[in-house]
Scaffold this active site. Structure first.
Site, PDB file in Angstrom:
ATOM      1  N   ALA A  31       0.719  -1.153  -0.324  1.00  0.00           N
ATOM      2  CA  ALA A  31       0.255  -0.044  -0.211  1.00  0.00           C
ATOM      3  C   ALA A  31       0.499   0.969   0.153  1.00  0.00           C
ATOM      4  O   ALA A  31       0.726   2.214   1.138  1.00  0.00           O
ATOM      5  CB  ALA A  31      -1.065   0.185   1.159  1.00  0.00           C
ATOM      6  N   HIS A  33       2.748   4.602  -0.890  1.00  0.00           N
ATOM      7  CA  HIS A  33       2.357   5.734  -0.967  1.00  0.00           C
ATOM      8  C   HIS A  33       3.831   6.922  -0.533  1.00  0.00           C
ATOM      9  O   HIS A  33       4.733   6.188  -0.401  1.00  0.00           O
ATOM     10  CB  HIS A  33       1.358   6.550   0.252  1.00  0.00           C
ATOM     11  CG  HIS A  33       2.087   5.930   1.889  1.00  0.00           C
ATOM     12  ND1 HIS A  33       3.227   6.293   1.855  1.00  0.00           N
ATOM     13  CD2 HIS A  33       1.375   5.041   2.508  1.00  0.00           C
ATOM     14  CE1 HIS A  33       3.263   6.270   3.777  1.00  0.00           C
ATOM     15  NE2 HIS A  33       2.430   5.479   4.087  1.00  0.00           N
ATOM     16  N   GLY A  35       5.141   8.318   1.469  1.00  0.00           N
ATOM     17  CA  GLY A  35       6.183   8.350   2.812  1.00  0.00           C
ATOM     18  C   GLY A  35       7.071   7.124   1.705  1.00  0.00           C
ATOM     19  O   GLY A  35       8.160   7.339   2.573  1.00  0.00           O
ATOM     20  N   HIS A  36       6.704   5.581   1.752  1.00  0.00           N
ATOM     21  CA  HIS A  36       7.882   4.602   1.418  1.00  0.00           C
ATOM     22  C   HIS A  36       8.742   5.550   0.590  1.00  0.00           C
ATOM     23  O   HIS A  36       9.653   5.422  -0.126  1.00  0.00           O
ATOM     24  CB  HIS A  36       7.294   3.468   0.783  1.00  0.00           C
ATOM     25  CG  HIS A  36       5.883   2.930   1.388  1.00  0.00           C
ATOM     26  ND1 HIS A  36       4.616   2.782   1.906  1.00  0.00           N
ATOM     27  CD2 HIS A  36       6.067   2.640   2.927  1.00  0.00           C
ATOM     28  CE1 HIS A  36       3.263   2.830   2.510  1.00  0.00           C
ATOM     29  NE2 HIS A  36       4.976   1.838   3.392  1.00  0.00           N
ATOM     30  N   GLN A  60       2.122  -8.806  13.507  1.00  0.00           N
ATOM     31  CA  GLN A  60       1.895  -7.444  14.256  1.00  0.00           C
ATOM     32  C   GLN A  60       0.767  -7.075  14.005  1.00  0.00           C
ATOM     33  O   GLN A  60       0.194  -5.971  14.531  1.00  0.00           O
ATOM     34  CB  GLN A  60       3.169  -6.706  13.617  1.00  0.00           C
ATOM     35  CG  GLN A  60       2.476  -5.625  12.386  1.00  0.00           C
ATOM     36  CD  GLN A  60       3.872  -4.644  11.399  1.00  0.00           C
ATOM     37  OE1 GLN A  60       4.370  -5.668  10.486  1.00  0.00           O
ATOM     38  NE2 GLN A  60       3.004  -4.068  10.889  1.00  0.00           N
ATOM     39  N   GLY A 146      10.058   4.996   8.819  1.00  0.00           N
ATOM     40  CA  GLY A 146      10.028   5.994   8.596  1.00  0.00           C
ATOM     41  C   GLY A 146       9.737   7.017  10.539  1.00  0.00           C
ATOM     42  O   GLY A 146       9.592   5.865  11.466  1.00  0.00           O
ATOM     43  N   ASP A 149       6.248   6.149  12.265  1.00  0.00           N
ATOM     44  CA  ASP A 149       6.542   4.970  13.777  1.00  0.00           C
ATOM     45  C   ASP A 149       7.572   5.114  14.576  1.00  0.00           C
ATOM     46  O   ASP A 149       8.368   4.409  14.196  1.00  0.00           O
ATOM     47  CB  ASP A 149       6.568   3.734  13.428  1.00  0.00           C
ATOM     48  CG  ASP A 149       5.312   3.399  11.725  1.00  0.00           C
ATOM     49  OD1 ASP A 149       4.197   3.461  12.510  1.00  0.00           O
ATOM     50  OD2 ASP A 149       5.109   4.001  10.759  1.00  0.00           O
ATOM     51  N   VAL A 175       6.528  12.083   6.238  1.00  0.00           N
ATOM     52  CA  VAL A 175       6.244  13.006   5.161  1.00  0.00           C
ATOM     53  C   VAL A 175       4.948  13.137   5.442  1.00  0.00           C
ATOM     54  O   VAL A 175       3.418  12.727   6.144  1.00  0.00           O
ATOM     55  CB  VAL A 175       6.161  12.082   3.778  1.00  0.00           C
ATOM     56  CG1 VAL A 175       5.729  12.625   2.453  1.00  0.00           C
ATOM     57  CG2 VAL A 175       7.690  11.645   3.289  1.00  0.00           C
ATOM     58  N   SER A 185      -1.258   4.478   5.041  1.00  0.00           N
ATOM     59  CA  SER A 185      -2.479   3.519   4.119  1.00  0.00           C
ATOM     60  C   SER A 185      -2.988   3.647   4.796  1.00  0.00           C
ATOM     61  O   SER A 185      -4.282   3.390   4.470  1.00  0.00           O
ATOM     62  CB  SER A 185      -1.739   2.175   3.917  1.00  0.00           C
ATOM     63  OG  SER A 185      -0.249   2.229   4.431  1.00  0.00           O
TER      64      SER A 185
END
Lengths: 258, 258
Positions: A31, A33, A35-36, A60, A146, A149, A175, A185
Site C-alpha cells: 500500500a 505512498h 512516505g515509502h 503484528q 519512517g 512510527d 512525509v 496507508s
C-alpha cells in the site's frame, strides 16, 4: 526489476551480489505512498542496490479486522517500485517467511509495553520478529524506516544493537500531506469528512502545552485518544478518527515552540 | 592464538577474514572438558578458522547459586584451546555482550516450556538470546553444539531456520566417561561417592522400558528425577545426584534395544 516470492529464488539472487556492492532495504507492508517513496529515494541515493519487501505481517496485528482490512494494492505497488528504480521486490507469503509458524519470536520488555504497545498487545513482538527475518534474508548494509512510527524505529534500532546485526538503521522524516496530516496507508480508510477532520490532529499535537493538555484538546475536538506521551525527544500520539487509528509524533521543541 | 575480550577488538579481527575462508564457532561457557574438545576437533576439521567463545551466560541461569558455583577455569581453558589449535578465543563480559541489559530476547513457545524448560523457567530464552548474539558477532559458516544438550540443540537449529541465519548448526555426539556418564562441567561438583553413583544414570536410562518405568527405576536407585521423556527420537532425562543436576539423552532405539 526483479520480483521474488520464494525464499529460495530470493536467496539465489542475493547470494550472487558481490560484497563490493551495498544493498539497501525498505521493509514495507505494501500500500505504498509518498512516505515509502521518500524511503526508496533515500535508499537509492545511499546504496548500489535498492530492495523493497512487501509483506503484510499478520503477527503484528492484534486485531483480525484490522488485518483483514489492510489495503492490498500489489499492482500499484509494483508500478511505483518500477518507476522509482527499485532493483528487486521481495514479496513472500506467510508460509515462506514463517516456516516456524511464529514459534520463535524477538521481544523487548521495556519500551514495547509503552505507547502503542499498551493498546496493541504483542504488536512489537510481531514487528521485531519479522524485521529480524527480513534483515537476515536481505543482509542489507542499510535499512530504512519512517520516523512516523517513532516507537518502532527506536525498537528496531535497539534490536540491531542488542543482537550486533551488521547494518545501519536509517530513520527518515515523516512525509505529510499539504494539510500536515502524516501520510499513512490507513488514511485511505477515512471518509471525506473524517479526512478533513484528521488534519486537526497534527495541528493540535503541535500545541505548546503539556501532553495531558494536548490529549484534552484532542478529545474536545472529538477524537478518541489512545495516548499523548513524550518519548525519547518526541511527543507521540495515537487517536481514532471515524474508526481509523492514526499515529503521529513531533520533535518536542516543535511541540513547545509552535 | 588470539584472545579478545572486547566486541570492538573481536570485530576488527573478524572483519578482515577473507570471505573465502570458512569460520567455525564452538560456543561454550568455559570449564572445558573432553566434550568441548571433540567439538573443537570437529570444528578444526570442517573449517579454515576455528573460534571458541567462553562466556558464562547469566541470563540462562534461573538459580543464582547455580550461576555463582559455575566453575571458572580460564587459565586451563586457554591452555586447552592453545593445545587444540584454536585460532581465536572470544571472552567477553556481560556488559559487552548485553549492551541492552537483556531488554531484547529471543524466545520459543512450544519446545522451550518442555523437559528442562519446565524445571528451569526462562533458561532457553537466555540460551537462544546469547546464541543469537554470538552467531551475529562471529558470523561463522558452522557452529558446533553437543548432543548432550539435546533440547538446546533442537531449539538452536530451529532458531537458525526461523530467522534465516546463514550458517549450519552441527550437532556432535555426547562424549562419555569410561563408565558411560556423559561428561559435563557439573560433574566436577560431584563428591567421590556421588560420582560413582552417577554412573548408574546412563545405564538405567538405556533400559528397555517405557519412560515412566525408567523414572521409577531412577527414583528407586535414589536419584531425584526432574523428568524422563521421549522427545524427537531421543529419551531425555534430568536428575539430581548429591545436589548436582545432571542431564542425558539417548537415541530411542538404543533405549529400546539395549
Amino acid at each position: 526489476m526483479e520480483i521474488f516470492t520464494s525464499i529460495s529464488s530470493w536467496q539465489n539472487w542475493r547470494n550472487v551480489i558481490p560484497s563490493t556492492q551495498n544493498v539497501g532495504l525498505v521493509p514495507t507492508m505494501g500500500a505504498l505512498h509518498a512516505g515509502h517513496q521518500s524511503l526508496i529515494t533515500r535508499c537509492r541515493q545511499d546504496n548500489d542496490i535498492c530492495t523493497i519487501s512487501l509483506f503484510v505481517n499478520p503477527t503484528q496485528f492484534n486485531d483480525e479486522n484490522d488485518l483483514a482490512n489492510y489495503p492490498n494494492t500489489f499492482e500499484a505497488d509494483r508500478k511505483l517500485c518500477e518507476a522509482e528504480g527499485v532493483d528487486a521486490i521481495f514479496f513472500p507469503d506467510y508460509s515462506e517467511l514463517y516456516p516456524d509458524d511464529y514459534r520463535y519470536r524477538v521481544s523487548e520488555n521495556e519500551v514495547s509495553p509503552l505507547l502503542c504497545g499498551t493498546h496493541r498487545p504483542g504488536h512489537f513482538d510481531g514487528v521485531l520478529s519479522v524485521v529480524m527475518k527480513l534483515l537476515n534474508l536481505v543482509r542489507p548494509q542499510r535499512a530504512y524506516f519512517g520516523e512516523k512510527d517513532w516507537q518502532q524505529l527506536q525498537l528496531v534500532k535497539g534490536m540491531v544493537e542488542a543482537f550486533f546485526m551488521p547494518l545501519i538503521i536509517v530513520g527518515c522524516p515523516t512525509v505529510r500531506d499539504i494539510d500536515r496530516l502524516a501520510i499513512s496507508s490507513r488514511n485511505l480508510h477515512l471518509s471525506k469528512r473524517h479526512r478533513e477532520k484528521a488534519a486537526r490532529f497534527p495541528k493540535i499535537l503541535a500545541a505548546q502545552a503539556p501532553a495531558e493538555e494536548v490529549a484534552r484538546l484532542l478529545e474536545a475536538d472529538g477524537f478518541e485518544v489512545d495516548y499523548v506521551q513524550d518519548f525519547k525527544g518526541r511527543r507521540c500520539a495515537a487517536i481514532h478518527c471515524g474508526g481509523v487509528r492514526l499515529i503521529d509524533n513531533m520533535p518536542l521543541y516543535e511541540g513547545n515552540q509552535k
